[in-house]
Design a protein around this motif. Structure first.
Motif, PDB file in Angstrom:
ATOM      1  N   THR A 193      41.447  12.635  14.834  1.00 14.63           N
ATOM      2  CA  THR A 193      41.147  10.932  14.758  1.00 14.63           C
ATOM      3  C   THR A 193      41.855  10.230  15.691  1.00 14.63           C
ATOM      4  O   THR A 193      41.321   9.361  16.377  1.00 14.63           O
ATOM      5  CB  THR A 193      41.569  10.699  13.188  1.00 14.63           C
ATOM      6  N   LEU A 194      43.389  10.408  15.900  1.00 16.54           N
ATOM      7  CA  LEU A 194      43.890   9.755  16.684  1.00 16.54           C
ATOM      8  C   LEU A 194      43.782   9.880  18.485  1.00 16.54           C
ATOM      9  O   LEU A 194      43.641   8.893  19.092  1.00 16.54           O
ATOM     10  CB  LEU A 194      45.437   9.905  16.404  1.00 16.54           C
ATOM     11  N   HIS A 195      43.454  11.084  18.485  1.00 18.11           N
ATOM     12  CA  HIS A 195      42.868  11.299  19.788  1.00 18.11           C
ATOM     13  C   HIS A 195      41.685  10.617  20.273  1.00 18.11           C
ATOM     14  O   HIS A 195      41.510  10.099  21.302  1.00 18.11           O
ATOM     15  CB  HIS A 195      42.904  12.795  20.316  1.00 18.11           C
ATOM     16  N   ASP A 196      40.809  10.602  19.579  1.00 17.53           N
ATOM     17  CA  ASP A 196      39.602  10.195  19.698  1.00 17.53           C
ATOM     18  C   ASP A 196      39.738   8.645  19.764  1.00 17.53           C
ATOM     19  O   ASP A 196      39.019   7.882  20.636  1.00 17.53           O
ATOM     20  CB  ASP A 196      38.414  10.497  18.501  1.00 17.53           C
ATOM     21  N   ALA A 197      40.492   8.151  18.969  1.00 18.14           N
ATOM     22  CA  ALA A 197      40.725   6.472  19.021  1.00 18.14           C
ATOM     23  C   ALA A 197      41.542   6.053  20.419  1.00 18.14           C
ATOM     24  O   ALA A 197      40.980   5.271  21.037  1.00 18.14           O
ATOM     25  CB  ALA A 197      41.792   6.075  17.975  1.00 18.14           C
ATOM     26  N   ARG A 198      42.418   7.098  20.879  1.00 23.55           N
ATOM     27  CA  ARG A 198      42.884   6.908  22.212  1.00 23.55           C
ATOM     28  C   ARG A 198      41.937   6.886  23.221  1.00 23.55           C
ATOM     29  O   ARG A 198      41.905   6.320  24.215  1.00 23.55           O
ATOM     30  CB  ARG A 198      44.059   7.993  22.188  1.00 23.55           C
ATOM     31  N   VAL A 199      41.131   8.034  23.148  1.00 26.82           N
ATOM     32  CA  VAL A 199      39.911   8.100  24.247  1.00 26.82           C
ATOM     33  C   VAL A 199      39.068   6.822  24.463  1.00 26.82           C
ATOM     34  O   VAL A 199      38.745   6.258  25.883  1.00 26.82           O
ATOM     35  CB  VAL A 199      39.016   9.345  23.822  1.00 26.82           C
ATOM     36  N   PHE A 200      38.711   5.983  23.411  1.00 23.52           N
ATOM     37  CA  PHE A 200      38.020   4.872  23.517  1.00 23.52           C
ATOM     38  C   PHE A 200      38.634   3.498  23.628  1.00 23.52           C
ATOM     39  O   PHE A 200      38.195   2.400  23.794  1.00 23.52           O
ATOM     40  CB  PHE A 200      37.005   5.073  22.528  1.00 23.52           C
ATOM     41  N   HIS A 201      40.163   3.761  23.718  1.00 26.78           N
ATOM     42  CA  HIS A 201      40.768   2.393  23.834  1.00 26.78           C
ATOM     43  C   HIS A 201      41.159   1.931  25.158  1.00 26.78           C
ATOM     44  O   HIS A 201      41.580   2.461  25.915  1.00 26.78           O
ATOM     45  CB  HIS A 201      42.311   2.654  23.172  1.00 26.78           C
ATOM     46  N   ASN A 250      53.646 -14.565  19.884  1.00 25.76           N
ATOM     47  CA  ASN A 250      55.101 -13.916  19.643  1.00 25.76           C
ATOM     48  C   ASN A 250      55.542 -13.320  20.830  1.00 25.76           C
ATOM     49  O   ASN A 250      54.762 -13.140  21.765  1.00 25.76           O
ATOM     50  CB  ASN A 250      54.762 -12.776  18.553  1.00 25.76           C
ATOM     51  N   GLN A 251      56.760 -13.294  20.931  1.00 26.92           N
ATOM     52  CA  GLN A 251      57.389 -12.985  22.098  1.00 26.92           C
ATOM     53  C   GLN A 251      57.666 -11.443  21.965  1.00 26.92           C
ATOM     54  O   GLN A 251      58.018 -11.020  20.853  1.00 26.92           O
ATOM     55  CB  GLN A 251      58.738 -13.544  22.295  1.00 26.92           C
ATOM     56  N   ILE A 252      57.569 -10.734  22.972  1.00 26.87           N
ATOM     57  CA  ILE A 252      58.020  -9.500  23.091  1.00 26.87           C
ATOM     58  C   ILE A 252      59.212  -9.219  23.772  1.00 26.87           C
ATOM     59  O   ILE A 252      59.110  -9.375  25.044  1.00 26.87           O
ATOM     60  CB  ILE A 252      56.780  -8.592  23.778  1.00 26.87           C
ATOM     61  N   GLY A 253      60.187  -8.585  23.127  1.00 28.40           N
ATOM     62  CA  GLY A 253      61.419  -8.222  23.752  1.00 28.40           C
ATOM     63  C   GLY A 253      61.430  -6.915  24.482  1.00 28.40           C
ATOM     64  O   GLY A 253      62.118  -6.954  25.421  1.00 28.40           O
ATOM     65  N   PHE A 254      60.514  -6.035  23.863  1.00 29.61           N
ATOM     66  CA  PHE A 254      60.574  -4.613  24.652  1.00 29.61           C
ATOM     67  C   PHE A 254      59.338  -3.928  24.357  1.00 29.61           C
ATOM     68  O   PHE A 254      59.004  -3.886  22.942  1.00 29.61           O
ATOM     69  CB  PHE A 254      62.013  -3.995  24.304  1.00 29.61           C
ATOM     70  N   CYS A 255      58.676  -3.513  25.212  1.00 28.19           N
ATOM     71  CA  CYS A 255      57.513  -2.461  24.716  1.00 28.19           C
ATOM     72  C   CYS A 255      57.952  -1.258  25.639  1.00 28.19           C
ATOM     73  O   CYS A 255      57.751  -1.130  27.011  1.00 28.19           O
ATOM     74  CB  CYS A 255      56.358  -2.886  25.296  1.00 28.19           C
ATOM     75  N   GLY A 256      58.472  -0.071  24.963  1.00 27.73           N
ATOM     76  CA  GLY A 256      58.572   1.166  25.663  1.00 27.73           C
ATOM     77  C   GLY A 256      57.836   2.177  25.264  1.00 27.73           C
ATOM     78  O   GLY A 256      57.429   2.643  24.297  1.00 27.73           O
ATOM     79  N   LEU A 257      57.104   2.728  26.542  1.00 26.08           N
ATOM     80  CA  LEU A 257      56.255   3.760  26.109  1.00 26.08           C
ATOM     81  C   LEU A 257      56.721   5.141  27.051  1.00 26.08           C
ATOM     82  O   LEU A 257      57.241   5.294  28.161  1.00 26.08           O
ATOM     83  CB  LEU A 257      54.988   3.660  26.919  1.00 26.08           C
ATOM     84  N   PHE A 258      56.856   6.049  25.877  1.00 24.74           N
ATOM     85  CA  PHE A 258      57.392   7.524  26.263  1.00 24.74           C
ATOM     86  C   PHE A 258      56.543   8.453  26.800  1.00 24.74           C
ATOM     87  O   PHE A 258      55.849   9.089  25.737  1.00 24.74           O
ATOM     88  CB  PHE A 258      58.391   8.052  25.209  1.00 24.74           C
ATOM     89  N   ASP A 259      56.235   8.819  28.129  1.00 25.98           N
ATOM     90  CA  ASP A 259      55.264   9.874  28.293  1.00 25.98           C
ATOM     91  C   ASP A 259      53.769   9.396  27.715  1.00 25.98           C
ATOM     92  O   ASP A 259      53.323  10.566  27.491  1.00 25.98           O
ATOM     93  CB  ASP A 259      55.884  11.095  28.068  1.00 25.98           C
ATOM     94  N   THR A 260      53.473   8.127  27.822  1.00 23.50           N
ATOM     95  CA  THR A 260      52.366   7.888  27.188  1.00 23.50           C
ATOM     96  C   THR A 260      51.298   7.699  28.396  1.00 23.50           C
ATOM     97  O   THR A 260      51.545   7.004  29.496  1.00 23.50           O
ATOM     98  CB  THR A 260      52.550   6.429  26.541  1.00 23.50           C
ATOM     99  N   LEU A 261      50.177   8.521  28.107  1.00 19.93           N
ATOM    100  CA  LEU A 261      49.194   8.218  29.383  1.00 19.93           C
ATOM    101  C   LEU A 261      48.288   7.128  29.212  1.00 19.93           C
ATOM    102  O   LEU A 261      48.001   6.527  27.865  1.00 19.93           O
ATOM    103  CB  LEU A 261      48.153   9.570  29.387  1.00 19.93           C
ATOM    104  N   PRO A 262      47.718   6.592  30.201  1.00 17.90           N
ATOM    105  CA  PRO A 262      47.195   5.514  29.995  1.00 17.90           C
ATOM    106  C   PRO A 262      45.541   5.427  29.571  1.00 17.90           C
ATOM    107  O   PRO A 262      45.128   6.407  29.468  1.00 17.90           O
ATOM    108  CB  PRO A 262      47.160   4.948  31.612  1.00 17.90           C
ATOM    109  N   PRO A 263      45.003   4.377  29.548  1.00 17.57           N
ATOM    110  CA  PRO A 263      43.473   4.231  29.075  1.00 17.57           C
ATOM    111  C   PRO A 263      42.744   5.184  30.346  1.00 17.57           C
ATOM    112  O   PRO A 263      43.021   4.941  31.276  1.00 17.57           O
ATOM    113  CB  PRO A 263      43.227   2.772  28.787  1.00 17.57           C
ATOM    114  N   LYS A 264      41.522   5.558  29.741  1.00 17.71           N
ATOM    115  CA  LYS A 264      40.497   6.149  30.577  1.00 17.71           C
ATOM    116  C   LYS A 264      41.199   7.721  31.270  1.00 17.71           C
ATOM    117  O   LYS A 264      40.496   8.404  32.023  1.00 17.71           O
ATOM    118  CB  LYS A 264      40.307   5.428  31.591  1.00 17.71           C
ATOM    119  N   TYR A 265      42.444   8.229  30.601  1.00 15.66           N
ATOM    120  CA  TYR A 265      42.666   9.639  31.186  1.00 15.66           C
ATOM    121  C   TYR A 265      41.939  10.650  30.470  1.00 15.66           C
ATOM    122  O   TYR A 265      41.669  11.706  30.999  1.00 15.66           O
ATOM    123  CB  TYR A 265      44.531   9.603  31.006  1.00 15.66           C
TER     124      TYR A 265
END
Length: 305
Positions: free
Chosen positions: A226-234, A121-136
């Motif tokens: 729960t969501l924070h833990d998922a983010r930590v390991f993503h 599928n084509q991605i027209g736009f992926c916008g992240l608002f103040d989203t910290l990256p993996p491993k942070y």
């Protein structure tokens, strides 16, 4: 510190029966934007933004995965994204897809974009608002979500020795939280101290927490855990081929946001007024103005191609 909600005063026990809700629908409904819930599991942080986004778009909100509830649990961003893709495809079977997420919602949006690309599928736009990256981020507790982590989390604030001993002797996390739900009362829990000793900012994200029922407080907090833990390991397995658009708050900004360039073919950063919270509140016009400018240019490019 975990920073998520724009603090609109609603019940933290936020679930809706529909997995995708319509925030704004245009008559033609040919162009759609999907906004992913934030780390509190709520969408209200983006309600105002949905009214200000470019008029060409219908706006849909992705609500919290109903696997995530009162009892904290191990879950992955990959699994969350996979379920959300199934839901948006019921509304829009094919790309280009326009995805937006604030804070941990951005992590989910990014993973959705990556999985959609793999599906062709084509991605027209992926916008992240103040989203910290993996491993942070790191884990809140080294053994989330075990009996050890759960007893460490609340038992020192329980004033009833019999109930505390019952929880300490428990050997199952679901049973542990069932006891909390059924037996813990305001009279035998030192909420004031619990809030004071919160070092990671969980309590900051529960509106009017001092007057919130214990069940509702823990419901909201455990969603965040729960969501924070998922983010930590993503850690994304695949590099996103589409451009990732990073909207970074000027105040209290964190340079680590630039690390998203490691996980995407191209990353463009835009600075907007406000901090992590106010960029979606009092400074919403700065964010919406820049967002609409970017969306307009993308639509022009898509039409030309």
């Amino acid at each position: 510190m975990i920073e998520e909600t724009a603090m609109i005063d609603i019940n933290p026990r936020y679930h809706v029966k529909r997995k995708v809700i319509t925030l704004r629908k245009r008559k033609t409904d040919t162009k759609k934007i999907f906004i992913i819930h934030d780390g509190t599991g709520r969408l209200d942080s983006c309600f105002l933004l949905s009214e200000l986004i470019h008029n060409d778009f219908s706006i849909y909100g992705i609500t919290l995965n109903d696997d995530i509830r009162f009892v904290p649990k191990k879950i992955t961003i990959e699994d969350i994204a996979k379920k959300y893709i199934k839901e948006i495809k019921k509304i829009q079977p094919d790309g280009p897809y326009f995805l937006i997420g604030w804070c941990v919602g951005g992590n989910i949006a990014f993973q959705m974009a990556s999985q959609l690309e793999i599906m062709g599928n084509q991605i027209g736009f992926c916008g992240l608002f103040d989203t910290l990256p993996p491993k942070y981020f790191s884990q809140i507790h080294s053994k989330d979500f075990s009996i050890e982590s759960e007893t460490d989390f609340i038992c020192s604030f329980i004033t009833n020795k019999e109930l505390k001993d019952k929880l300490v002797d428990c050997n199952d996390v679901v049973k542990f939280w069932t006891i909390v739900r059924d037996e813990l009362t305001e009279e035998n829990f030192d909420k004031e101290l619990f809030i004071k000793m919160d070092k990671v900012g969980l309590c900051l994200n529960i509106p009017n927490i001092e007057n919130t029922l214990l069940y509702d407080m823990f419901y909201g907090i455990n969603i965040m855990r729960t969501l924070h833990d998922a983010r930590v390991f993503h850690i994304p397995e695949n590099k996103l081929q589409a451009t990732v658009h990073l909207f970074k708050a000027k105040e209290m900004s964190i340079d680590a946001i630039d690390e998203w360039s490691k996980y995407s073919n191209k990353a463009i950063k835009y600075e907007v007024d406000g901090d992590h919270y106010s960029m979606l509140g009092t400074h919403i016009n700065s964010l919406s103005s820049k967002l609409n400018e970017v969306l307009q240019n993308i639509l022009i490019d898509l039409n030309n191609n």
